[in-house]
Write a protein that holds these residues in place. Structure first.
Motif, PDB file in Angstrom:
ATOM      1  N   VAL A 160       0.837  -1.212   0.000  1.00 51.58           N
ATOM      2  CA  VAL A 160       0.000   0.000   0.000  1.00 51.58           C
ATOM      3  C   VAL A 160       0.864   1.252   0.000  1.00 51.58           C
TER       4      VAL A 160
ATOM      5  N   GLY B  42      -5.126   0.146  -4.662  1.00 54.04           N
ATOM      6  CA  GLY B  42      -4.699  -0.419  -3.384  1.00 54.04           C
ATOM      7  C   GLY B  42      -5.565  -1.573  -2.953  1.00 54.04           C
TER       8      GLY B  42
ATOM      9  N   VAL C 112      -4.361  -5.413  -2.211  1.00 58.21           N
ATOM     10  CA  VAL C 112      -4.636  -6.022  -0.904  1.00 58.21           C
ATOM     11  C   VAL C 112      -5.438  -7.310  -1.067  1.00 58.21           C
TER      12      VAL C 112
ATOM     13  N   VAL D  95      -7.054   0.568   4.544  1.00 54.15           N
ATOM     14  CA  VAL D  95      -6.544   1.191   3.317  1.00 54.15           C
ATOM     15  C   VAL D  95      -7.398   2.397   2.957  1.00 54.15           C
TER      16      VAL D  95
ATOM     17  N   THR E 288      -6.052   6.350   2.921  1.00 63.24           N
ATOM     18  CA  THR E 288      -6.035   7.227   1.740  1.00 63.24           C
ATOM     19  C   THR E 288      -7.002   8.397   1.871  1.00 63.24           C
TER      20      THR E 288
END
Length: 317
Positions: free
Chosen positions: A190, A280, A284, A309, A313
């Motif tokens: 990530v 991402g 993942v 995640v 972000t």
């Protein structure tokens, strides 16, 4: 930022002394240092309780998954009482987080409103001390814009940006720690994507910032022209100054161009960041599935990591 006594800022011009202005603003708000300290404390507390949530929810998912596996194997089933306890704990965490968030928002609103009220009062007193030469060299709209538009912009920034910065920093640090606790390889994957986000943000801000600055400057100019034309309508007619309409249309056109460009660039940031965030999620999901097959992590932890995640972000966005 426009400095009093130097006229409106031209489009693309940077602040004369940004750091100095911030220091003066912080000194101006010194009477609210105690309240701001509570805002910081409550914002961090709200963020911490919110960050723990995905891990608790992941435990519930893992419990359901293990129960289904046991049911298929004929060795047991889903423990709903344990899941109910986990979900009640999760509810308590989110309610506590919401309470702290409400308190910090309430206090920050009080601070920002009082600051803008005092600032308008001080500007009003300052105007009465200014020489006539100052007003003769500026339009009424520019002076009014400082009291209305500029002070309002400052108040909104204090109310929204300050708490957003605090919660964003706390979220990034807290989420990063939780991600490392779950899986170092997925965290590295990530973090590798992050430079793409920063490059996009930097490119967009470089394009949009001059248009935002031009928008504020031209707004004051338009206000000044409108006020002068309508308050002195008879004089405009007597001296055949109908060309003032043409001047207004030119400035209004410039304001329109800077406004839609600034909004376009700032509006493009969110979908671009969501696209990077989705990349991402894909990484993942693939890497998390591989690690789950190897029994390195649990299924619920993959779900928790995906939520982290998004939380990681979002502040950057």
């Amino acid at each position: 930022v426009r400095r009093m006594g130097h006229g409106p800022m031209q489009g693309g011009e940077k602040a004369k002394d940004f750091k100095g202005t911030i220091k003066k603003l912080l000194k101006y708000m010194r009477r609210y240092y105690g309240a701001i300290a509570f805002v910081i404390l409550f914002a961090i507390a709200s963020t911490v309780f919110n960050i723990v949530g995905p891990t608790i929810l992941g435990n519930a998912t893992t419990e359901i998954f293990n129960g289904l596996v046991k049911k298929v194997q004929g060795t047991g089933g889903i423990d709903f009482s344990k899941i109910r306890g986990i979900l009640l704990t999760l509810l308590g965490l989110y309610l506590t987080s919401a309470a702290f968030s409400f308190l910090q928002g309430l206090i920050m609103t009080h601070v920002s409103n009082n600051t803008t009220y005092q600032m308008r009062k001080d500007i009003s007193e300052k105007i009465h001390r200014m020489p006539m030469e100052y007003f003769e060299s500026r339009t009424f709209g520019e002076v009014l814009s400082r009291i209305t538009n500029d002070v309002d912009t400052l108040g909104q920034s204090l109310n929204q940006s300050m708490t957003q910065i605090i919660t964003s920093v706390a979220t990034i640090i807290g989420v990063f720690v939780m991600m490392i606790r779950i899986s170092v390889p997925m965290t590295v994957a990530v973090v590798v994507i992050l430079p793409v986000s920063f490059l996009m943000i930097g490119a967009i801000m470089k394009k949009s910032q001059p248009y935002f600055q031009a928008q504020q400057a031209l707004l004051g100019e338009v206000n000044g022209q409108v006020e002068e034309i309508y308050s002195g309508h008879n004089i405009v007619k007597v001296f055949n100054k109908e060309k003032s309409v043409e001047e207004f249309e030119k400035v209004n056109e410039k304001l329109y161009n800077s406004a839609w460009r600034s909004q376009f660039f700032s509006g493009a940031m969110m979908p671009l960041m969501q696209f990077v965030g989705n990349l991402g999620y894909v990484v993942v999901a693939i890497l998390g599935g591989f690690l789950a097959i190897k029994n390195t992590i649990e299924v619920g932890q993959i779900q928790s990591f995906i939520q982290y995640v998004r939380n990681f972000t979002q502040p950057i966005t």
